[in-house]
Write an enzyme that holds these catalytic residues in place. Structure first.
Site, short mmCIF file in Angstrom:
data_model
loop_
_atom_site.label_atom_id
_atom_site.label_comp_id
_atom_site.label_asym_id
_atom_site.label_seq_id
_atom_site.Cartn_x
_atom_site.Cartn_y
_atom_site.Cartn_z
N ASN A 111 -71.08 -78.81 -1.38
CA ASN A 111 -70.02 -77.63 -0.82
C ASN A 111 -69.54 -77.53 0.22
O ASN A 111 -68.44 -77.82 0.67
CB ASN A 111 -70.63 -76.33 -1.58
CG ASN A 111 -71.14 -76.62 -2.56
OD1 ASN A 111 -71.57 -77.19 -3.49
ND2 ASN A 111 -71.92 -75.59 -3.28
N HIS A 157 -20.07 -71.84 -0.83
CA HIS A 157 -20.22 -71.96 -1.38
C HIS A 157 -19.44 -72.91 -2.62
O HIS A 157 -18.18 -73.64 -3.08
CB HIS A 157 -18.91 -70.91 -2.25
CG HIS A 157 -19.21 -69.47 -0.92
ND1 HIS A 157 -19.98 -68.57 -1.80
CD2 HIS A 157 -18.67 -69.38 -0.28
CE1 HIS A 157 -20.03 -67.64 -1.13
NE2 HIS A 157 -19.69 -68.20 0.19
N SER A 288 -26.77 -100.05 -13.21
CA SER A 288 -26.98 -100.17 -13.91
C SER A 288 -26.95 -100.76 -14.53
O SER A 288 -26.39 -102.29 -14.88
CB SER A 288 -25.81 -99.27 -14.85
OG SER A 288 -25.16 -98.91 -16.11
N LYS A 294 -21.42 -99.82 -11.02
CA LYS A 294 -22.21 -98.13 -10.74
C LYS A 294 -22.96 -98.88 -9.61
O LYS A 294 -23.97 -99.86 -9.39
CB LYS A 294 -23.27 -97.76 -11.89
CG LYS A 294 -22.30 -97.12 -13.49
CD LYS A 294 -22.21 -95.98 -12.64
CE LYS A 294 -23.01 -95.24 -13.18
NZ LYS A 294 -22.95 -94.10 -13.05
N GLU A 301 -32.00 -89.28 -5.54
CA GLU A 301 -32.21 -88.53 -6.52
C GLU A 301 -33.61 -87.93 -6.82
O GLU A 301 -34.36 -87.48 -7.73
CB GLU A 301 -31.81 -88.98 -7.72
CG GLU A 301 -29.99 -89.19 -7.81
CD GLU A 301 -29.55 -90.16 -9.26
OE1 GLU A 301 -28.36 -89.20 -9.83
OE2 GLU A 301 -29.71 -91.07 -8.97
N TYR A 328 -68.72 -71.33 -3.43
CA TYR A 328 -68.10 -72.22 -4.33
C TYR A 328 -67.24 -72.08 -5.66
O TYR A 328 -68.50 -71.06 -6.61
CB TYR A 328 -68.66 -73.44 -3.76
CG TYR A 328 -68.34 -74.77 -4.38
CD1 TYR A 328 -67.69 -75.75 -3.84
CD2 TYR A 328 -69.22 -74.95 -5.67
CE1 TYR A 328 -66.69 -76.33 -4.73
CE2 TYR A 328 -68.66 -76.40 -6.12
CZ TYR A 328 -67.55 -77.26 -6.02
OH TYR A 328 -66.71 -78.28 -6.31
N GLN A 333 -62.68 -78.19 -7.72
CA GLN A 333 -62.51 -79.22 -7.68
C GLN A 333 -61.50 -79.78 -7.52
O GLN A 333 -60.56 -81.38 -7.37
CB GLN A 333 -63.94 -80.04 -8.57
CG GLN A 333 -63.45 -81.78 -8.57
CD GLN A 333 -64.76 -82.19 -9.62
OE1 GLN A 333 -65.71 -82.35 -9.63
NE2 GLN A 333 -64.48 -82.69 -10.80
N1 ARG Z 1 -67.29 -82.32 -6.83
C1 ARG Z 1 -66.60 -81.19 -6.52
C2 ARG Z 1 -65.81 -80.90 -5.61
O1 ARG Z 1 -64.77 -81.77 -5.30
C3 ARG Z 1 -68.07 -81.33 -5.08
C4 ARG Z 1 -69.24 -80.84 -5.39
C5 ARG Z 1 -69.97 -79.64 -5.80
N2 ARG Z 1 -70.74 -79.05 -6.70
C6 ARG Z 1 -71.39 -78.52 -7.26
N3 ARG Z 1 -72.30 -78.72 -8.62
N4 ARG Z 1 -71.79 -77.75 -6.34
O2 ARG Z 1 -65.49 -79.48 -5.62
#
Ligand code: ARG
Length: 462
Positions: A111, A157, A288, A294, A301, A328, A333
């Site tokens: 994390n 406009h 084209s 073309k 685009e 978290y 992810q």
């Molecule tokens: N791969 C996860 C992400 O990108 C990070 C891992 C965290 N996973 C976890 N089980 N604490 O967020």
């Protein structure tokens, strides 16, 4: 399936389909470089905290530096069976240094790694996008100055309104991209990259050990960017829970994309036979398979069309983050795909745009024909009368009637004799009309604008 970083409490093996569904290595391998930075800082911090011996720390750092070099050389090949990049590097370290690698993850969580890695990614790519924007700004400047003597019909406009100068026209886009530059520059300057959140509650490694880790890392690895702001964590819960930096980055890119799409649309329009003001550089157009005549503005685009993807990416991450409980959650992810997608799309668009702008040609004679449209000078005629003391509303009415008369009688205002004009206002003589109804007069009569500085019209490199 390669070795996982968890598993002790599980009796059953992970379901294969679920494993495939949840792994992110196919996307987050792009964070390898930054994940190694985190590991090197962490290793030094573990040594400082007396959890690793000097010898162990050296062995780990050497192993990590080895993988780092592979990444730099573009030789790093992640195992597609790894759960994510953090797991993959951990497994690679086990191959490289054996059992000692198991100590690398002491008191650390993915994390903390993932947010560190992504912040660094945004910081580094932000600097790269700034350099591309700089070249786009120079290209616009070059284009504007190359045709600085050209006047254009200006539109509101999508209807012809008043005469403008080509330099002001390109200057308008310059101003937009300059603000994008400032927004991104502020984002980059205030980025802070933290370490030491643990999973959420912080870690038992002292702050001073992390600080030492950061210091030694910066000295040893010398990353190709400055990280003045990389520090120990302020609030660990916020650090692992927040992705507003991704949202802010994608927001800045979305505004930039909006500007790119407006430029694209204008240039598409102005290159049509109906407008015929610009000749687009052939090497950025396609033909084209059926219609041999073309020359299609595909680059523009695709730029215009990329707005769907880039706005979608911003909305995607905003929606993913909405209502998530602290801290978290695995939902997070899913922020990487939109982040990488918008970043790479903007980088590709800007890299092409730099050269595209330099190749634009203004079709002087076609533009000149459009400037003959007398309605473009109606406002200047009103102002001329106002300068002669006529009240604005009355002058507006008079010129309105004059234009209407010209349309009804099918005679151009510029070709009217004094006898035709007398009925409108005594100051509206054929001589005065000839003077006022020119692009030069229209532009010179605008006193509220800054004087145009002559800047270099040298073709920018890059
Ligand atoms: N791969 C996860 C992400 O990108 C990070 C891992 C965290 N996973 C976890 N089980 N604490 O967020």
């Amino acid at each position: 399936m390669s070795k996982q970083m968890w598993g002790g409490r599980f009796k059953k093996k992970i379901n294969r389909n679920f494993f495939r569904f949840q792994k992110s290595i196919g996307i987050d391998w792009k964070l390898a470089e930054y994940d190694i930075y985190h590991s090197i800082i962490h290793t030094v911090a573990l040594q400082e905290a007396n959890i690793l011996t000097k010898k162990e720390a050296k062995k780990l750092t050497d192993g990590l530096t080895g993988i780092f070099k592979e990444v730099q050389r573009g030789e790093f090949k992640p195992n597609s069976d790894s759960e994510d990049i953090h797991t993959d590097i951990q497994n690679r370290m086990e191959e490289k240094v054996g059992e000692l690698a198991q100590k690398l993850h002491t008191l650390r969580s993915r994390n903390d790694q993932v947010v560190f890695d992504q912040k660094w990614y945004c910081y580094k790519e932000g600097i790269y996008i700034l350099s591309l924007l700089n070249v786009v700004l120079s290209s616009l400047n070059y284009l504007g100055n190359r045709y600085r003597d050209v006047y254009l019909p200006g539109y509101t406009h999508t209807q012809r309104a008043q005469i403008i100068s080509f330099l002001d026209y390109t200057g308008a886009f310059f101003c937009m991209f300059e603000r994008d530059f400032e927004r991104l520059d502020n984002f980059v300057k205030k980025s802070s990259i933290y370490i030491g959140s643990g999973a959420l509650a912080g870690s038992a490694i002292p702050k001073s050990a992390y600080s030492e880790g950061i210091k030694k890392f910066l000295k040893k690895v010398k990353p190709d960017i400055k990280i003045g702001k990389s520090k120990t964590v302020k609030n660990s819960l916020d650090n692992v829970a927040s992705r507003d930096f991704v949202i802010e980055f994608l927001n800045i890119l979305s505004i930039l994309q909006m500007h790119l799409s407006r430029l694209a649309e204008d240039f598409i329009l102005y290159s049509t036979k109906e407008f015929d003001f610009f000749d687009l550089p052939e090497e950025f157009c396609t033909g084209s398979s059926l219609m041999p005549h073309k020359k299609n503005p595909d680059f523009l685009e695709l730029v215009r069309g990329s707005s769907g993807k880039i706005y979608g990416n911003l909305v995607s991450i905003l929606t993913t983050m909405k209502g998530l409980p602290l801290t978290y959650n695995r939902d997070m992810q899913l922020d990487k795909e939109p982040l990488f997608s918008s970043t790479e799309t903007i980088e590709n668009e800007l890299s092409v745009m730099c050269d595209f702008l330099k190749g634009i040609k203004v079709k002087r004679s076609q533009v000149g024909r459009a400037l003959e449209d007398q309605e473009l000078y109606a406002t200047e005629l009103v102002e001329f009368l106002v300068n002669k003391g006529v009240a604005f509303k009355a002058a507006h009415d008079k010129i309105g009637q004059l234009i209407r008369y010209s349309q009804d009688k099918n005679i151009k205002v510029k070709e009217m004799k004094n006898a035709d004009l007398a009925g409108f206002h005594k100051e509206l003589t054929a001589k005065a009309i000839k003077k006022v109804m020119t692009p030069e007069y229209a532009i010179a009569s605008k006193k509220s604008l800054p004087k145009k500085k002559r800047t270099s019209s040298k073709k920018p490199k890059g």
